[in-house]
Motif scaffolding. Structure first.
Motif, PDB file in Angstrom:
ATOM      1  N   HIS A   1      99.894 -13.531  12.310  1.00 21.88           N
ATOM      2  CA  HIS A   1     100.709 -12.364  12.617  1.00 21.88           C
ATOM      3  C   HIS A   1     101.872 -12.286  11.617  1.00 21.88           C
ATOM      4  N   GLY A   2     101.904 -11.231  10.853  1.00 18.74           N
ATOM      5  CA  GLY A   2     102.918 -11.065   9.813  1.00 18.74           C
ATOM      6  C   GLY A   2     102.445 -10.052   8.791  1.00 18.74           C
ATOM      7  N   THR A   3     103.176  -9.928   7.709  1.00 24.42           N
ATOM      8  CA  THR A   3     102.823  -8.958   6.677  1.00 24.42           C
ATOM      9  C   THR A   3     101.720  -9.519   5.779  1.00 24.42           C
ATOM     10  N   ILE A   4     101.107  -8.623   5.002  1.00 29.81           N
ATOM     11  CA  ILE A   4     100.104  -9.057   4.034  1.00 29.81           C
ATOM     12  C   ILE A   4     100.734 -10.018   3.027  1.00 29.81           C
ATOM     13  N   ALA A   5     101.952  -9.689   2.594  1.00 30.66           N
ATOM     14  CA  ALA A   5     102.637 -10.551   1.626  1.00 30.66           C
ATOM     15  C   ALA A   5     102.853 -11.950   2.191  1.00 30.66           C
ATOM     16  N   GLU A   6     103.248 -12.049   3.464  1.00 38.99           N
ATOM     17  CA  GLU A   6     103.483 -13.361   4.086  1.00 38.99           C
ATOM     18  C   GLU A   6     102.192 -14.154   4.194  1.00 38.99           C
ATOM     19  N   ASN A   7     101.084 -13.472   4.462  1.00 42.35           N
ATOM     20  CA  ASN A   7      99.805 -14.169   4.572  1.00 42.35           C
ATOM     21  C   ASN A   7      99.307 -14.658   3.219  1.00 42.35           C
ATOM     22  N   VAL A   8      99.505 -13.864   2.182  1.00 46.17           N
ATOM     23  CA  VAL A   8      99.058 -14.284   0.849  1.00 46.17           C
ATOM     24  C   VAL A   8      99.931 -15.414   0.336  1.00 46.17           C
ATOM     25  N   ALA A   9     101.220 -15.339   0.585  1.00 47.03           N
ATOM     26  CA  ALA A   9     102.170 -16.336   0.062  1.00 47.03           C
ATOM     27  C   ALA A   9     102.358 -17.513   1.005  1.00 47.03           C
ATOM     28  N   LEU A  10     101.466 -17.702   1.972  1.00 45.37           N
ATOM     29  CA  LEU A  10     101.575 -18.802   2.911  1.00 45.37           C
ATOM     30  C   LEU A  10     101.624 -20.130   2.153  1.00 45.37           C
ATOM     31  N   GLY A  11     102.652 -20.904   2.381  1.00 46.19           N
ATOM     32  CA  GLY A  11     102.813 -22.170   1.670  1.00 46.19           C
ATOM     33  C   GLY A  11     103.604 -22.038   0.382  1.00 46.19           C
TER      34      GLY A  11
ATOM     35  N   LYS B   1      92.952  -9.815  -8.142  1.00 47.05           N
ATOM     36  CA  LYS B   1      91.873 -10.764  -8.411  1.00 47.05           C
ATOM     37  C   LYS B   1      90.886 -10.824  -7.248  1.00 47.05           C
ATOM     38  N   ALA B   2      91.401 -10.645  -6.039  1.00 46.27           N
ATOM     39  CA  ALA B   2      90.550 -10.671  -4.846  1.00 46.27           C
ATOM     40  C   ALA B   2      89.949  -9.299  -4.552  1.00 46.27           C
ATOM     41  N   GLN B   3      90.242  -8.293  -5.409  1.00 47.98           N
ATOM     42  CA  GLN B   3      89.699  -6.943  -5.293  1.00 47.98           C
ATOM     43  C   GLN B   3      90.043  -6.292  -3.956  1.00 47.98           C
ATOM     44  N   VAL B   4      91.292  -6.485  -3.524  1.00 45.80           N
ATOM     45  CA  VAL B   4      91.760  -5.841  -2.308  1.00 45.80           C
ATOM     46  C   VAL B   4      93.096  -5.138  -2.540  1.00 45.80           C
ATOM     47  N   ALA B   5      93.538  -5.085  -3.805  1.00 48.56           N
ATOM     48  CA  ALA B   5      94.837  -4.479  -4.130  1.00 48.56           C
ATOM     49  C   ALA B   5      94.833  -2.987  -3.838  1.00 48.56           C
ATOM     50  N   ASP B   6      93.698  -2.309  -4.061  1.00 49.07           N
ATOM     51  CA  ASP B   6      93.639  -0.857  -3.814  1.00 49.07           C
ATOM     52  C   ASP B   6      93.930  -0.538  -2.354  1.00 49.07           C
ATOM     53  N   PHE B   7      93.347  -1.332  -1.457  1.00 49.23           N
ATOM     54  CA  PHE B   7      93.592  -1.111  -0.015  1.00 49.23           C
ATOM     55  C   PHE B   7      95.079  -1.267   0.305  1.00 49.23           C
ATOM     56  N   VAL B   8      95.721  -2.286  -0.273  1.00 48.02           N
ATOM     57  CA  VAL B   8      97.136  -2.546   0.009  1.00 48.02           C
ATOM     58  C   VAL B   8      98.010  -1.434  -0.556  1.00 48.02           C
ATOM     59  N   LYS B   9      97.703  -0.990  -1.763  1.00 48.41           N
ATOM     60  CA  LYS B   9      98.527   0.052  -2.392  1.00 48.41           C
ATOM     61  C   LYS B   9      98.401   1.381  -1.662  1.00 48.41           C
TER      62      LYS B   9
ATOM     63  N   GLN C   1     102.902   1.118   3.958  1.00 42.05           N
ATOM     64  CA  GLN C   1     103.869   0.013   3.902  1.00 42.05           C
ATOM     65  C   GLN C   1     103.527  -1.014   2.831  1.00 42.05           C
ATOM     66  N   GLY C   2     102.432  -0.833   2.152  1.00 46.57           N
ATOM     67  CA  GLY C   2     102.070  -1.704   1.046  1.00 46.57           C
ATOM     68  C   GLY C   2     101.977  -3.160   1.455  1.00 46.57           C
ATOM     69  N   LEU C   3     102.644  -4.008   0.673  1.00 37.47           N
ATOM     70  CA  LEU C   3     102.609  -5.448   0.947  1.00 37.47           C
ATOM     71  C   LEU C   3     103.203  -5.813   2.303  1.00 37.47           C
ATOM     72  N   TYR C   4     104.002  -4.912   2.858  1.00 34.01           N
ATOM     73  CA  TYR C   4     104.704  -5.224   4.095  1.00 34.01           C
ATOM     74  C   TYR C   4     104.037  -4.601   5.314  1.00 34.01           C
ATOM     75  N   SER C   5     102.786  -4.155   5.147  1.00 32.90           N
ATOM     76  CA  SER C   5     102.022  -3.694   6.305  1.00 32.90           C
ATOM     77  C   SER C   5     101.683  -4.910   7.173  1.00 32.90           C
ATOM     78  N   MET C   6     101.740  -4.719   8.485  1.00 36.16           N
ATOM     79  CA  MET C   6     101.609  -5.831   9.416  1.00 36.16           C
ATOM     80  C   MET C   6     100.149  -6.123   9.745  1.00 36.16           C
ATOM     81  N   ILE C   7      99.860  -7.396   9.857  1.00 33.95           N
ATOM     82  CA  ILE C   7      98.576  -7.864  10.362  1.00 33.95           C
ATOM     83  C   ILE C   7      98.849  -8.509  11.715  1.00 33.95           C
ATOM     84  N   SER C   8      98.156  -8.022  12.743  1.00 38.32           N
ATOM     85  CA  SER C   8      98.389  -8.547  14.086  1.00 38.32           C
ATOM     86  C   SER C   8      97.562  -9.798  14.316  1.00 38.32           C
ATOM     87  N   ASP C   9      97.672 -10.329  15.534  1.00 42.58           N
ATOM     88  CA  ASP C   9      96.922 -11.537  15.885  1.00 42.58           C
ATOM     89  C   ASP C   9      95.432 -11.313  15.714  1.00 42.58           C
ATOM     90  N   GLN C  10      94.732 -12.399  15.368  1.00 44.60           N
ATOM     91  CA  GLN C  10      93.292 -12.380  15.168  1.00 44.60           C
ATOM     92  C   GLN C  10      92.871 -11.358  14.114  1.00 44.60           C
TER      93      GLN C  10
END
Length: 588
Positions: free
Chosen positions: A437-447, A462-470, A474-483
């Motif tokens: 649970h958090g933003t896309i940026a937080e999940n990618v930068a985990l650790g 590189k993971a070919q998912v940048a188009d979806f995020v852009k 909210q871009g990188l700061y769009s929220m991903i919920s639990d599960q």
């Protein structure tokens, strides 16, 4: 509960007191000073009554006692406040220490052990059962000291005034702890059963909540509701049995305390009526003596009554400690070191296994013996039917499962390398990666919380998912919920791939990274992986054999044994197990 087990748990609870720091001692000190203030307060009140009623002294002559009484009331209020604050702080520090120890132990045991229980059961241990230690340290332990000190001090001041009153207090005092122990004998066992029921209910409910879609699709809603009702009814019944013990304990203690005070009151009443003439050393019984003793009598029993009230906290703590001690004392059977050699260079990694056997946590052989060699930069696939032991091999390389035999990393024994150092050079991607649970940026930068936005975008590309995020507002700061709620399975997999790429790893461990993806998403992930692992060592578990034409080596497992290995062309030409798997896949 077995008496020896109960004693060992009580000893363990006592050994944890150091975590409370100085706050536990300060709480006890405040209680002891409050006990001394109680005696002084009773003395002031008795002197005022003696002076007003018997000596008929003017108020101004008694003013020092009035001032002393007012001062003592303020002091007692401050001491009571300080005791509560220090007690709470002691319990808080203890809970923090135990909870950290539990979490560290779970980290050391690894996911292979954690998956042995439902998530709700672990939540019950980490949250509820650790919380249930609080009252033991914040209330019961300080009260043990006060229950011994305050009655003793009162006896010291009462016996010189009236030995009969002192004997009544001394003779009735053991009744309270005796009945407290009798009532509390079954309390620890009741609490233990209560925690077991709570853990079962928590795990059952969380599992059903996570699988609600499957339950609805298979029309199992009513049946699962019935099961949850039965589990909750069991928990309710056990909770009520614990409460009955607590209320019974309080009622028994109140009865004997009231009876003892009544005996004292009758003694002094008959003494003032000249029906009793003993206990006063031949000096007679003054109003001061009677009032002083009667005012102190409830305070004499109060620490014992409070100890009885808090006795259920001990039983509750012992019940909670059983699961905690079982977890904290669980042996670390992993042959991988949690601390070890951190000087080994892992920028390039060779892996050699000789007669390697991967074991379960309870000592059963899951895989092997098998031998293989992986050179730095080689790409190796591990294939086989379900249950062949493919994932167990990755779990051993991750340091989550113990092994026997020889496993060498750059010529060094695997069990001599620091796991923290080893995992810094690993990138792992599974078929069902966990997004938090958090933003896309937080999940990618985990650790790597210091990672810049440009670096995160680069990884997503590189993971070919940048188009979806852009495209997201909210871009990188769009929220991903639990599960991973809010993104598709393919998007979640590619975000997890971006996170894996952020590790700048030397070894990629891939556990069927495209198993749950559609053809287009699977192709995108494999293209990204192929680019990422070009110069790195990679081990991939997969069922999609058509993807393996470019792999340097393919290890074929069957029923936990290595039966074939070689490149795609040689294995197909041999028409062995790999060839059969390929034909089965083609016919699906």
């Amino acid at each position: 509960m077995d008496k020896s087990l109960e004693k060992s748990l009580a000893k363990w609870l006592k050994s944890q007191q150091f975590a409370c720091g100085i706050y536990l001692k300060l709480a006890i000190l405040c209680g002891l000073l409050n006990g001394a203030a109680i005696i002084a307060q009773a003395y002031c009140i008795a002197q005022i009554l003696q002076g007003v009623i018997m000596a008929e002294l003017p108020v101004n002559q008694l003013m020092p006692y009035f001032i002393g009484l007012a001062t003592l009331l303020i002091i007692r209020a401050g001491l009571a406040y300080g005791r509560e604050r220090f007690s709470f702080e002691a319990g808080k520090r203890l809970r923090q220490d135990i909870r950290q120890a539990v979490l560290n132990k779970l980290v050391a045991l690894g996911p292979a052990f954690i998956k042995g229980k439902p998530a709700g059961a672990w939540a019950s241990i980490v949250l509820e059962q650790v919380e249930d230690l609080h009252d033991f340290y914040s209330k019961y332990v300080p009260q043990m000291m006060l229950a011994a000190f305050i009655p003793l001090c009162i006896l010291v001041v009462v016996f010189p005034l009236n030995w009969a009153a002192g004997l009544v207090l001394l003779g009735t005092a053991p009744l309270i702890p005796m009945f407290m122990i009798l009532v509390g004998m079954g309390a620890a066992d009741a609490n233990r059963k209560n925690f077991t029921a709570l853990s079962r209910l928590s795990g059952h409910f969380m599992d059903r909540l996570q699988g609600i879609s499957t339950i609805k699709l298979f029309h199992r809603g009513e049946a699962e509701v019935t099961q949850i009702h039965q589990a909750s009814e069991d928990f309710r019944s056990r909770t009520m049995s614990v409460l009955r013990l607590a209320f019974l304990s309080s009622a028994v203690l109140e009865f004997f305390a009231a009876l003892s005070i009544a005996v004292l009151a009758v003694y002094f009443g008959f003494s003032y009526l000249d029906h009793l003439d003993f206990g006063h050393y031949g000096l007679g019984i003054s109003l001061f003596t009677g009032m002083f003793v009667l005012i102190l009598a409830p305070e004499f029993y109060q620490p014992l009554r409070d100890l009885g009230t808090h006795y259920h906290a001990k039983a509750q703590a012992i019940g909670a400690a059983e699961s905690l001690v079982e977890l904290l004392d669980y042996p670390l059977t992993h042959t991988a070191a949690q601390s070890g050699n951190e000087m080994i260079d892992l920028n390039k990694v060779d892996i050699v296994a000789n007669n390697l056997q991967v074991m379960s946590l309870d000592g059963q052989c899951l895989l092997g013996p098998l031998s293989f060699s992986i050179k730095a930069g080689q790409h190796v696939a591990v294939v086989g039917a379900s249950g062949a032991g493919k994932t167990s091999l990755l779990q051993a390389l991750l340091g989550f499962l113990p092994y026997k035999g020889e496993l060498l990393i750059n010529g060094q024994p695997f069990n001599a390398i620091s796991m923290a150092h080893w995992r810094k050079h690993l990138a792992w991607l599974g078929q069902d990666p966990q997004l938090f649970h958090g933003t896309i940026a937080e999940n990618v930068a985990l650790g790597r919380p210091d990672m810049s936005e440009s670096s995160i975008i680069n990884l997503l590309e590189k993971a070919q998912v940048a188009d979806f995020v852009k495209q997201h507002p909210q871009g990188l700061y769009s929220m991903i919920s639990d599960q991973s709620s809010g993104v598709s399975v393919g998007q979640a997999q590619r975000i997890a791939l971006a996170r894996a790429l952020s590790q700048q790893a030397s070894v990629f461990l891939l556990d069927e990274p495209t198993a749950s993806l559609d053809e287009q998403s699977a192709e995108a992930v494999m293209v990204s992986l192929s680019q990422a692992i070009t110069d790195n060592t990679a081990i991939m578990v997969t069922h999609k054999l058509e993807e393996l034409t470019g792999f340097d080596n393919i290890i074929v497992l069957d029923k936990g044994l290595l039966i074939e290995q070689g490149n795609y062309t040689s294995l197909m030409a041999a028409q062995g197990k790999f060839y059969q798997l390929q034909q089965q896949e083609a016919n699906v």
